[in-house]
Each structure stands twice: as structure tokens, then as C-alpha cells.
Design an enzyme around this catalytic site. Structure first.
Site, short mmCIF file in Angstrom:
data_model
loop_
_atom_site.label_atom_id
_atom_site.label_comp_id
_atom_site.label_asym_id
_atom_site.label_seq_id
_atom_site.Cartn_x
_atom_site.Cartn_y
_atom_site.Cartn_z
N ASP A 26 -20.95 9.49 -4.61
CA ASP A 26 -21.61 8.99 -3.39
C ASP A 26 -22.60 7.90 -3.78
O ASP A 26 -23.70 7.80 -3.23
CB ASP A 26 -22.31 10.12 -2.65
N LYS A 49 -36.49 19.36 -2.95
CA LYS A 49 -35.46 18.88 -2.01
C LYS A 49 -34.83 20.06 -1.28
O LYS A 49 -34.18 20.90 -1.89
CB LYS A 49 -34.39 18.09 -2.77
N LYS A 98 -30.84 12.80 6.89
CA LYS A 98 -29.72 13.46 7.56
C LYS A 98 -29.39 14.77 6.88
O LYS A 98 -29.11 15.76 7.52
CB LYS A 98 -28.48 12.56 7.54
N GLU A 99 -29.42 14.76 5.55
CA GLU A 99 -28.91 15.92 4.84
C GLU A 99 -29.92 16.58 3.92
O GLU A 99 -29.59 17.52 3.22
CB GLU A 99 -27.68 15.53 4.01
N1 LIG Z 1 -37.02 13.39 -7.56
C1 LIG Z 1 -37.49 12.66 -6.56
N2 LIG Z 1 -38.72 12.13 -6.60
C2 LIG Z 1 -39.21 11.38 -5.60
N3 LIG Z 1 -38.53 11.09 -4.47
C3 LIG Z 1 -37.29 11.59 -4.35
C4 LIG Z 1 -36.69 12.39 -5.38
N4 LIG Z 1 -35.45 12.72 -4.96
C5 LIG Z 1 -35.30 12.17 -3.76
N5 LIG Z 1 -36.38 11.47 -3.37
C6 LIG Z 1 -36.57 10.72 -2.10
O1 LIG Z 1 -35.89 11.38 -1.05
C7 LIG Z 1 -34.85 10.56 -0.51
C8 LIG Z 1 -33.62 11.39 -0.18
O2 LIG Z 1 -33.13 12.01 -1.35
P1 LIG Z 1 -31.58 12.17 -1.63
O3 LIG Z 1 -30.93 10.83 -1.64
O4 LIG Z 1 -31.45 13.00 -2.85
O5 LIG Z 1 -31.10 13.02 -0.39
P2 LIG Z 1 -30.06 12.71 0.78
O6 LIG Z 1 -29.14 13.84 0.86
O7 LIG Z 1 -29.50 11.33 0.66
O8 LIG Z 1 -30.99 12.75 2.00
P3 LIG Z 1 -30.92 11.81 3.24
O9 LIG Z 1 -29.85 12.38 4.07
O10 LIG Z 1 -32.30 11.99 3.72
O11 LIG Z 1 -30.64 10.41 2.77
C9 LIG Z 1 -34.60 9.50 -1.58
O12 LIG Z 1 -34.13 8.32 -1.07
C10 LIG Z 1 -35.97 9.34 -2.22
O13 LIG Z 1 -36.75 8.45 -1.45
#
Ligand SMILES: Nc1ncnc2c1ncn2[C@@H]1O[C@H](COP(=O)(O)OP(=O)(O)OP(=O)(O)O)[C@@H](O)[C@H]1O
Ligand SMILES: [Mg+2]
Length: 298
Positions: free
Chosen positions: A228, A124, A106-107
Site C-alpha cells: 500500500d 495506533k 479512515k482506518e
Molecule cells: N510512528 C509514528 N509516529 C508519528 N506519527 C505517526 C506514526 N505512525 C503514524 N503516524 C501518523 O499517523 C498517520 C496515519 O498513520 P498510518 O498511515 O499508519 O495509518 P492509516 O491506516 O493510513 O490511517 P489513515 O486511514 O488515517 O490514513 C500518518 O500519516 C502519520 O502522520
């Protein structure tokens, strides 16, 4: 195709002149919303023909939007903004090549990538604006007016980078913060999956203890509250150690809602272990532990 997919695919085809036009649109957009061709020509010092040619290419690559109203103007979309950030990372020798997408959410879009030493990194791309504006304000607090999603996403990346640096230096279990440019964050790549995805955890008590120890460390040593936290933002690695991810909405201890947010973080985690792993875990005593007024109660 997601914006990041577009950016990753076309980035290598971009010439310096294309990037120059993207940069000029980026700068002028903050004032003008949509930037007229004449202004782009003026700031790039390109002829109108060259400007037209470049705008045509960037349009074909789906990196800019063209708006026809009182005048014709151009603005960047996420893919265009992505390309500017990718270019900055490549120049700074932070990033060499993209691998597969680790998730489009989503984000944020997260990608597996390599640096010039062929070490794996995670990239990211923050994408605010996919969920409603109201929801974003509620969640992040710092959005006061509609200044544009690209700008809001940049703020989110800046905040997350800041949070990671603060807690990482105090030994909190998070991905290593490497670099940030515009709305994009580069961090250490981690293996594993969200806690929520595990059907079974061999030693849930050990995992919960480790999470609480890290919440405590962030709070007492770095004065940071995640704000969060849930089973979706804790990664459980194959070695059964954890990492806490997704920090853009963090607050410091001094924030007026810090206590409330910390309580919610702890309760979210405890609820998950009570429900999924039948563990007894009281809020009060665990909150006392993470705030430094009590002992580990698990
Ligand atoms: N450093 C990292 N290494 C590997 N995978 C990662 C890393 N950071 C994030 N991810 C993957 O990407 C996903 C989403 O990352 P994050 O939770 O930081 O973003 P979000 O804002 O919650 O995005 P979303 O809205 O997609 O949930 C994580 O659940 C994980 O699977
Ligand atoms: Mg997340």
C-alpha cells in the site's frame, strides 16, 4: 469526539470492576454478539445489582452498546475495546500517558504518548469498518467473512506488528515496533510529515533513492512487500531521511500477487517523483533494482 478520545479521557476513571465487566463482554461477544446481563453477572461473579451498576457506568462512559431485541444485551464499542488495550499496555509498563492526537483517519487513530521512562511513543488504534466492507476485503485480502470490526481491527494490528518486526530487524527504515495488544500498536514516535505534504523537497533524487533502497531491503532481506505504498505512507523527517509506515496489508514474497503488488508500490512512488519533481524514472529498471536483478537506476 473520536473513540480514542473517549477512551483516553475515561480510562483513568475506570475501576477494576468496570474493566472486569468489559473483559467478560469481550470474551462472550465472540459467541453471542450481544451479551445478556445475566451472563455478565455469572462470569464476573458480581450480583445482579453490582452488574447493573457497572453496566450503567460503562454506558454513561460510552464504552458499551446496549441492544434491545429478543433480549437486552451488551457489546463493546471501539472506545470500550480501546480501554482494554490501554489497560494491558499500562500494566505491561509500555504506556504511561497520552498526549495529543496525531491524526484521525479512515482506518486508524494515531496518538502521541509517553512510556513510564517519559520517552515518546506513538499509539495506533486500528479502526476497520469506517470505510466500506468491500473496500476492506479488496485492500487487505484476509477478510473472508463478517466476523466483526473489532476482530478485523485486531488482525490488522497483529499483521502490522508482525510486518514491522520482520523489516525492522533487517534495518528497513520504519518506526520501531514496541508492542501490540488487541487492535492497538505501539511504536517509536517519529517526527516529520507525509511526503505528500511537502511543497518542496531540496534533494528529491536522494529521497527517492532512499525509498527504493528500503523497498529493496524489505523485499530481498525480509521477503516483505508493503502493498500500500504511496507518498502518503512515506514520512520525511526533518533531517530529510525517510521512514515507511502503515504495513497491515503487507504480503510476503511467496504471495501469489507479490510481484503485482511490488510493481504497484514502485510505480506509485515513481509516479509521485515524476509528477511533483519532474524526475525521469522508468518502472522496468527500478523494478529490476528492487528485486535484485539490476543496479540503482536513479
Ligand atoms: N510512528 C509514528 N509516529 C508519528 N506519527 C505517526 C506514526 N505512525 C503514524 N503516524 C501518523 O499517523 C498517520 C496515519 O498513520 P498510518 O498511515 O499508519 O495509518 P492509516 O491506516 O493510513 O490511517 P489513515 O486511514 O488515517 O490514513 C500518518 O500519516 C502519520 O502522520
Ligand atoms: Mg497511511
Amino acid at each position: 469526539m473520536s473513540s480514542a478520545e473517549i477512551a483516553v479521557q475515561v480510562f483513568r476513571k475506570l475501576e477494576n470492576e468496570d474493566l472486569r465487566v468489559l473483559q467478560v463482554i469481550e470474551t462472550a461477544m465472540s459467541k453471542h454478539g450481544f451479551v445478556p446481563k445475566e451472563m455478565i453477572a455469572k462470569f464476573t461473579k458480581f450480583s445482579l445489582e453490582e452488574t447493573d451498576f457497572r453496566l450503567g457506568r460503562l454506558g454513561k462512559f460510552r464504552l458499551i452498546r446496549r441492544m434491545k431485541g429478543a433480549y437486552v444485551g451488551y457489546s463493546l464499542n471501539y472506545a470500550g475495546y480501546d480501554c482494554l488495550a490501554i489497560n494491558a499496555f499500562v500494566k505491561a509498563e509500555v504506556l504511561e500517558a497520552f498526549g495529543k492526537s496525531l491524526g484521525v483517519g479512515k482506518e486508524a487513530d494515531v496518538y502521541d504518548a509517553l512510556n513510564p521512562k517519559s520517552e515518546r511513543i506513538a499509539v495506533k488504534f486500528h479502526r476497520l469498518g469506517r470505510i466500506s466492507f468491500r473496500q476492506t476485503i479488496r485492500k487487505r485480502g484476509y477478510t473472508t467473512e463478517h466476523t466483526g470490526w473489532l476482530f478485523q481491527s485486531r488482525l490488522a494490528a497483529e499483521k502490522e506488528f508482525q510486518a514491522l518486526k520482520l523489516v525492522f530487524q533487517h534495518g528497513v527504515a520504519v518506526p520501531e515496533p514496541i508492542s501490540q495488544n488487541r487492535h492497538v500498536l505501539v511504536m517509536g514516535m517519529i517526527e516529520g510529515a507525509e511526503l505528500a505534504e511537502y511543497k518542496e523537497i531540496p534533494e528529491p533524487k536522494k529521497v527517492l533513492k532512499e525509498i527504493l533502497r528500503n523497498i529493496r531491503k524489505a523485499y530481498l532481506k525480509a521477503s516483505v512487500v508493503h502493498a500500500d505504498l504511496s507518498e502518503y505512507n512515506v514520512i520525511l523527517k526533518p533531517d530529510m531521511h525517510i521512514l515507511i509506515i502503515d504495513w497491515p496489508q503487507y504480503v510476503t514474497k511467496e504471495h501469489p500477487n507479490a510481484q503485482q503488488l511490488l510493481t504497484r508500490d514502485v510505480e506509485n512512488i515513481l509516479r509521485f517523483f515524476r509528477r511533483k519533481h519532474m524526475m525521469k524514472a522508468e518502472l522496468e529498471e527500478n523494478l529490476a533494482y528492487v528485486t535484485g536483478t539490476g543496479k540503482m537506476a536513479i
